[in-house]
Design a protein around this motif. Structure first.
Motif, PDB file in Angstrom:
ATOM      1  N   LEU A 266      49.314  57.267  21.041  1.00  0.00           N
ATOM      2  CA  LEU A 266      49.578  56.053  20.273  1.00  0.00           C
ATOM      3  C   LEU A 266      50.192  56.378  18.914  1.00  0.00           C
ATOM      4  O   LEU A 266      50.890  55.551  18.324  1.00  0.00           O
ATOM      5  CB  LEU A 266      48.282  55.255  20.081  1.00  0.00           C
ATOM      6  N   LYS A 267      49.938  57.602  18.409  1.00  0.00           N
ATOM      7  CA  LYS A 267      50.489  57.989  17.109  1.00  0.00           C
ATOM      8  C   LYS A 267      52.007  58.002  17.105  1.00  0.00           C
ATOM      9  O   LYS A 267      52.635  57.951  16.048  1.00  0.00           O
ATOM     10  CB  LYS A 267      50.004  59.393  16.724  1.00  0.00           C
ATOM     11  N   GLU A 268      52.596  58.093  18.286  1.00  0.00           N
ATOM     12  CA  GLU A 268      54.054  58.166  18.357  1.00  0.00           C
ATOM     13  C   GLU A 268      54.706  56.819  18.067  1.00  0.00           C
ATOM     14  O   GLU A 268      55.910  56.733  17.853  1.00  0.00           O
ATOM     15  CB  GLU A 268      54.491  58.655  19.748  1.00  0.00           C
ATOM     16  N   ASN A 269      53.924  55.749  18.071  1.00  0.00           N
ATOM     17  CA  ASN A 269      54.469  54.433  17.751  1.00  0.00           C
ATOM     18  C   ASN A 269      54.824  54.339  16.272  1.00  0.00           C
ATOM     19  O   ASN A 269      54.225  55.016  15.425  1.00  0.00           O
ATOM     20  CB  ASN A 269      53.445  53.337  18.087  1.00  0.00           C
ATOM     21  N   GLU A 270      55.782  53.496  15.979  1.00  0.00           N
ATOM     22  CA  GLU A 270      56.110  53.239  14.581  1.00  0.00           C
ATOM     23  C   GLU A 270      54.970  52.476  13.917  1.00  0.00           C
ATOM     24  O   GLU A 270      54.228  51.739  14.572  1.00  0.00           O
ATOM     25  CB  GLU A 270      57.402  52.426  14.483  1.00  0.00           C
ATOM     26  N   ALA A 271      54.826  52.663  12.630  1.00  0.00           N
ATOM     27  CA  ALA A 271      53.740  52.011  11.894  1.00  0.00           C
ATOM     28  C   ALA A 271      54.129  50.631  11.371  1.00  0.00           C
ATOM     29  O   ALA A 271      53.438  50.084  10.517  1.00  0.00           O
ATOM     30  CB  ALA A 271      53.298  52.905  10.739  1.00  0.00           C
ATOM     31  N   THR A 272      55.240  50.065  11.882  1.00  0.00           N
ATOM     32  CA  THR A 272      55.656  48.740  11.414  1.00  0.00           C
ATOM     33  C   THR A 272      54.654  47.665  11.824  1.00  0.00           C
ATOM     34  O   THR A 272      54.533  46.642  11.171  1.00  0.00           O
ATOM     35  CB  THR A 272      57.045  48.385  11.974  1.00  0.00           C
ATOM     36  N   SER A 273      53.969  47.880  12.937  1.00  0.00           N
ATOM     37  CA  SER A 273      52.932  46.956  13.386  1.00  0.00           C
ATOM     38  C   SER A 273      51.585  47.649  13.306  1.00  0.00           C
ATOM     39  O   SER A 273      51.451  48.821  13.653  1.00  0.00           O
ATOM     40  CB  SER A 273      53.195  46.512  14.826  1.00  0.00           C
ATOM     41  N   LEU A 274      50.566  46.936  12.850  1.00  0.00           N
ATOM     42  CA  LEU A 274      49.230  47.512  12.747  1.00  0.00           C
ATOM     43  C   LEU A 274      48.443  47.386  14.045  1.00  0.00           C
ATOM     44  O   LEU A 274      47.360  47.958  14.155  1.00  0.00           O
ATOM     45  CB  LEU A 274      48.453  46.808  11.624  1.00  0.00           C
ATOM     46  N   TYR A 275      48.972  46.668  15.038  1.00  0.00           N
ATOM     47  CA  TYR A 275      48.155  46.354  16.208  1.00  0.00           C
ATOM     48  C   TYR A 275      47.783  47.591  17.011  1.00  0.00           C
ATOM     49  O   TYR A 275      46.648  47.742  17.450  1.00  0.00           O
ATOM     50  CB  TYR A 275      48.855  45.303  17.069  1.00  0.00           C
ATOM     51  N   TRP A 276      48.730  48.502  17.218  1.00  0.00           N
ATOM     52  CA  TRP A 276      48.375  49.717  17.940  1.00  0.00           C
ATOM     53  C   TRP A 276      47.439  50.580  17.107  1.00  0.00           C
ATOM     54  O   TRP A 276      46.598  51.328  17.640  1.00  0.00           O
ATOM     55  CB  TRP A 276      49.628  50.495  18.339  1.00  0.00           C
ATOM     56  N   ILE A 277      47.544  50.482  15.777  1.00  0.00           N
ATOM     57  CA  ILE A 277      46.644  51.238  14.904  1.00  0.00           C
ATOM     58  C   ILE A 277      45.219  50.721  15.043  1.00  0.00           C
ATOM     59  O   ILE A 277      44.262  51.496  15.106  1.00  0.00           O
ATOM     60  CB  ILE A 277      47.130  51.151  13.443  1.00  0.00           C
ATOM     61  N   SER A 348      41.353  41.758   6.990  1.00  0.00           N
ATOM     62  CA  SER A 348      41.145  41.893   8.432  1.00  0.00           C
ATOM     63  C   SER A 348      41.164  43.349   8.873  1.00  0.00           C
ATOM     64  O   SER A 348      40.515  43.713   9.866  1.00  0.00           O
ATOM     65  CB  SER A 348      42.202  41.091   9.201  1.00  0.00           C
ATOM     66  N   PHE A 349      41.899  44.201   8.145  1.00  0.00           N
ATOM     67  CA  PHE A 349      41.971  45.622   8.500  1.00  0.00           C
ATOM     68  C   PHE A 349      40.590  46.282   8.400  1.00  0.00           C
ATOM     69  O   PHE A 349      40.275  47.194   9.159  1.00  0.00           O
ATOM     70  CB  PHE A 349      42.960  46.331   7.574  1.00  0.00           C
ATOM     71  N   ILE A 377      38.455  40.209  -0.693  1.00  0.00           N
ATOM     72  CA  ILE A 377      37.521  39.181  -0.222  1.00  0.00           C
ATOM     73  C   ILE A 377      37.793  37.865  -0.957  1.00  0.00           C
ATOM     74  O   ILE A 377      37.790  36.792  -0.357  1.00  0.00           O
ATOM     75  CB  ILE A 377      36.061  39.635  -0.440  1.00  0.00           C
ATOM     76  N   GLY A 378      38.058  37.964  -2.254  1.00  0.00           N
ATOM     77  CA  GLY A 378      38.331  36.764  -3.044  1.00  0.00           C
ATOM     78  C   GLY A 378      39.606  36.055  -2.650  1.00  0.00           C
ATOM     79  O   GLY A 378      39.752  34.855  -2.894  1.00  0.00           O
ATOM     80  N   GLN A 379      40.554  36.771  -2.021  1.00  0.00           N
ATOM     81  CA  GLN A 379      41.835  36.187  -1.628  1.00  0.00           C
ATOM     82  C   GLN A 379      41.910  35.918  -0.115  1.00  0.00           C
ATOM     83  O   GLN A 379      42.945  35.476   0.373  1.00  0.00           O
ATOM     84  CB  GLN A 379      42.981  37.125  -2.014  1.00  0.00           C
ATOM     85  N   ALA A 380      40.844  36.202   0.611  1.00  0.00           N
ATOM     86  CA  ALA A 380      40.883  36.143   2.075  1.00  0.00           C
ATOM     87  C   ALA A 380      40.966  34.712   2.587  1.00  0.00           C
ATOM     88  O   ALA A 380      40.585  33.759   1.898  1.00  0.00           O
ATOM     89  CB  ALA A 380      39.646  36.820   2.660  1.00  0.00           C
ATOM     90  N   GLU A 381      41.454  34.568   3.821  1.00  0.00           N
ATOM     91  CA  GLU A 381      41.448  33.249   4.456  1.00  0.00           C
ATOM     92  C   GLU A 381      40.003  32.831   4.698  1.00  0.00           C
ATOM     93  O   GLU A 381      39.089  33.660   4.792  1.00  0.00           O
ATOM     94  CB  GLU A 381      42.223  33.276   5.768  1.00  0.00           C
ATOM     95  N   THR A 382      39.784  31.523   4.814  1.00  0.00           N
ATOM     96  CA  THR A 382      38.430  30.962   4.815  1.00  0.00           C
ATOM     97  C   THR A 382      37.522  31.582   5.865  1.00  0.00           C
ATOM     98  O   THR A 382      36.376  31.956   5.573  1.00  0.00           O
ATOM     99  CB  THR A 382      38.501  29.446   5.026  1.00  0.00           C
ATOM    100  N   GLN A 383      38.000  31.713   7.088  1.00  0.00           N
ATOM    101  CA  GLN A 383      37.155  32.203   8.163  1.00  0.00           C
ATOM    102  C   GLN A 383      36.680  33.632   7.902  1.00  0.00           C
ATOM    103  O   GLN A 383      35.503  33.961   8.096  1.00  0.00           O
ATOM    104  CB  GLN A 383      37.915  32.126   9.494  1.00  0.00           C
ATOM    105  N   GLN A 384      37.580  34.494   7.447  1.00  0.00           N
ATOM    106  CA  GLN A 384      37.208  35.878   7.163  1.00  0.00           C
ATOM    107  C   GLN A 384      36.273  35.959   5.956  1.00  0.00           C
ATOM    108  O   GLN A 384      35.307  36.726   5.960  1.00  0.00           O
ATOM    109  CB  GLN A 384      38.458  36.717   6.924  1.00  0.00           C
TER     110      GLN A 384
END
Length: 534
Positions: A266-277, A348-349, A377-384
């Motif tokens: 999986l490390k071979e993927n580009e880091a443009t998306s966090l989903y595989w990370i 979320s990370f 945390i102070g800037q997070a969306e309501t649910q998180q």
């Protein structure tokens, strides 16, 4: 029939539990299901359970425990109190009260409340085949003895036309349909082997989604595709969480080793998306915790980071992944120092780690992370935000610091506005309460009249700046209706000034206000009608 078997008091009592146990967006979706008329066969069993069938993507069977709502169950993949349970509640509530009123109440700001259910992944893997799929037509290619390599070859064959379908129709629906249908291959396999198959099917489709975005969308993630990636990750987390990990490691070593190799790739993927990370971190955190494997991976990452031929992007990717192993080795500060320098990482990370700390009873560790991530945390969306604060309050209680919670909510502003305001009011810290309303520019229409009335009776002078700001806001609207509202409010404020023996101060204010807006003819007329002419 429900009206004869249940009471209004029961419906209200269940409703109070729903408000505590269920997230607001789940209540709203439950109301939609109820309004759409997809709840049927509702009946009372044993005087304690309300059962029903709810038509979703298939018919789900609900068992609502009216004594302890958190013990309710549904056959859908969602592992917490789901929209189908909420819909069943609305079916019950509608017999005695207006369900729309309850929905409105649920949408009002509510204090975050901790429940162990918050720590459970949202999705659970059910070891059954989708009813709509002809299982026999696709399961003959593989058996429970097939290797991981054969699984992936089958996935490639199964999805050979997937991109074309995603281009022609709704991409997210086609991808999720492919994923859900392929799970039926393992429906008759032993449960632990089937769980491994599900993990690999999930990884494969997550990689397909990433590849699709890169190929067809120039790395632009539509909201619909983002939600699809998040749903796949939720299901991966749920599969790993509910899996018998010791059994997988003991009885399926060859498949686990193949899983390890795929995870490394999986490390071979580009880091443009966090989903595989996210997937990479999840697999190491929950499945691949062998110390030797970890040290080998750390060595590879360190080489990548320290290689002078590595690009800046490659080094950043290496650091991002290396920090994960710092956490696994309980070197949290080292990990956080790396991650906090990466501006694209939002709350979320960090959530999967923080929930894991709470599951393991590492309450001080959780508190250390919240202290380090205060601004996020102070800037997070309501649910998180609500999730983190609910766990934070429980952690503070577990370490004997619950008395500090109210005052410390200030550090989580602006997300904590409603809870911090409630704390200040309950503690009768009215000056700070007023300052908070002023700094957040909260209009009077959004303030409880009961609260304002109590402050008027206790310390009326504290409200002067608040009222006068509202008068200025109304005047700034520059229309006759707003001017009339301003005059009405001024009459009320005049009474309060009078009761505070500050008539001279009030007269100076009116004089200055009139002079400031002397060119607003309509406002001057309303001043005279209100007997404010000087």
């Amino acid at each position: 029939m429900l009206q004869r078997e249940l009471t209004r008091e029961q419906a209200i009592q269940v409703g109070e539990q729903i408000l505590i146990a269920v997230e607001g967006h789940i209540i709203e979706r439950g109301y939609t299901y109820f309004s759409d008329g997809v709840v049927f066969n509702t009946r009372v069993e044993q005087g304690q359970y309300l059962t029903s069938d709810v038509q979703g993507s298939e018919v789900y069977h609900v068992r609502l425990d009216m004594e302890t709502v958190q013990n309710s169950t549904c056959t859908c993949p969602y592992s917490r109190i789901c929209k189908h349970i909420a819909a069943t509640f609305f079916q019950m509530y509608s017999v005695f009260e207006n369900p729309r009123t309850f929905l409105t109440r649920s949408q009002q700001p509510r204090r975050a409340t901790f429940s162990p259910h918050l720590l459970i992944p949202t999705y659970k893997y059910s070891h059954t085949a989708p009813a709509q799929q002809d299982t026999a037509s696709i399961s003959s290619a593989l058996t429970s003895n097939s290797s991981v390599k054969e699984w992936w070859a089958f996935f490639e064959s199964w999805t050979r036309n997937l991109f074309a379908a995603m281009e022609s129709y709704r991409a997210s629906s086609e991808l999720l349909s492919s994923y859900q249908n392929v799970l039926s291959v393992a429906a008759s396999w032993p449960k632990d082997r089937a769980q491994l198959f599900v993990i690999h099917a999930n990884l494969f489709h997550l990689m397909k989604l990433t590849q699709y975005v890169k190929t067809y969308r120039q790395s632009y993630w539509f909201l619909d595709l983002v939600q699809t990636a998040e749903r796949l990750l939720d299901q991966l987390e749920g599969t790993l969480y509910f899996a018998d990990i010791p059994a997988l490691l003991t009885h399926h070593q060859d498949a686990i080793v193949d899983t390890l190799q795929l995870t490394k790739e999986l490390k071979e993927n580009e880091a443009t998306s966090l989903y595989w990370i996210f997937a990479y971190q999840m697999l190491w955190w929950m499945l691949l915790k062998n110390p030797q494997w970890m040290q080998e991976e750390i060595h590879v990452l360190d080489q990548l980071i320290n290689n002078e031929n590595s690009s800046a992007a490659e080094k950043e990717k290496g650091l991002l992944l290396r920090a994960h192993f710092h956490v696994m080795e309980k070197e949290d500060e080292a990990a956080l120092q790396i991650w906090k320098k990466m501006s694209r990482l939002n709350l979320s990370f960090y959530l999967s780690y923080m929930k894991s700390f709470a599951r393991n009873g590492e309450w001080q560790r959780f508190l250390d992370w919240t202290a380090s991530l205060t601004s996020l945390i102070g800037q997070a969306e309501t649910q998180q935000y609500r999730l983190v604060i609910a766990i934070w309050q429980e952690a503070m209680q577990r370490v004997g610091r619950s008395a500090e919670c109210g005052a410390k909510l200030k550090q989580f502003l602006p997300s904590s506005y409603h809870e911090y305001a409630a704390y200040l009011y309950e503690e009768r810290q009215f000056q700070q309460w007023i300052d908070l309303q002023m700094s957040f520019q909260v209009p009077m229409a959004d303030i409880s009249l009961v609260q304002v009335k109590e402050i008027e009776e206790t310390e009326p002078t504290l409200l002067f700046p608040f009222y006068l700001r509202e008068v200025n806001r109304l005047i700034a609207e520059r229309n006759r209706t707003a001017y009339k509202e301003a005059i009405k409010l001024m009459k009320k404020v005049r009474t309060i000034y009078n009761r505070a023996n500050q008539d001279a101060r009030w007269e100076r204010y009116v004089e200055q206000l009139s002079a400031k807006h002397n060119r607003l003819r309509a406002f001057q007329e309303e001043l005279r009608r209100g007997n404010f002419n000087l």
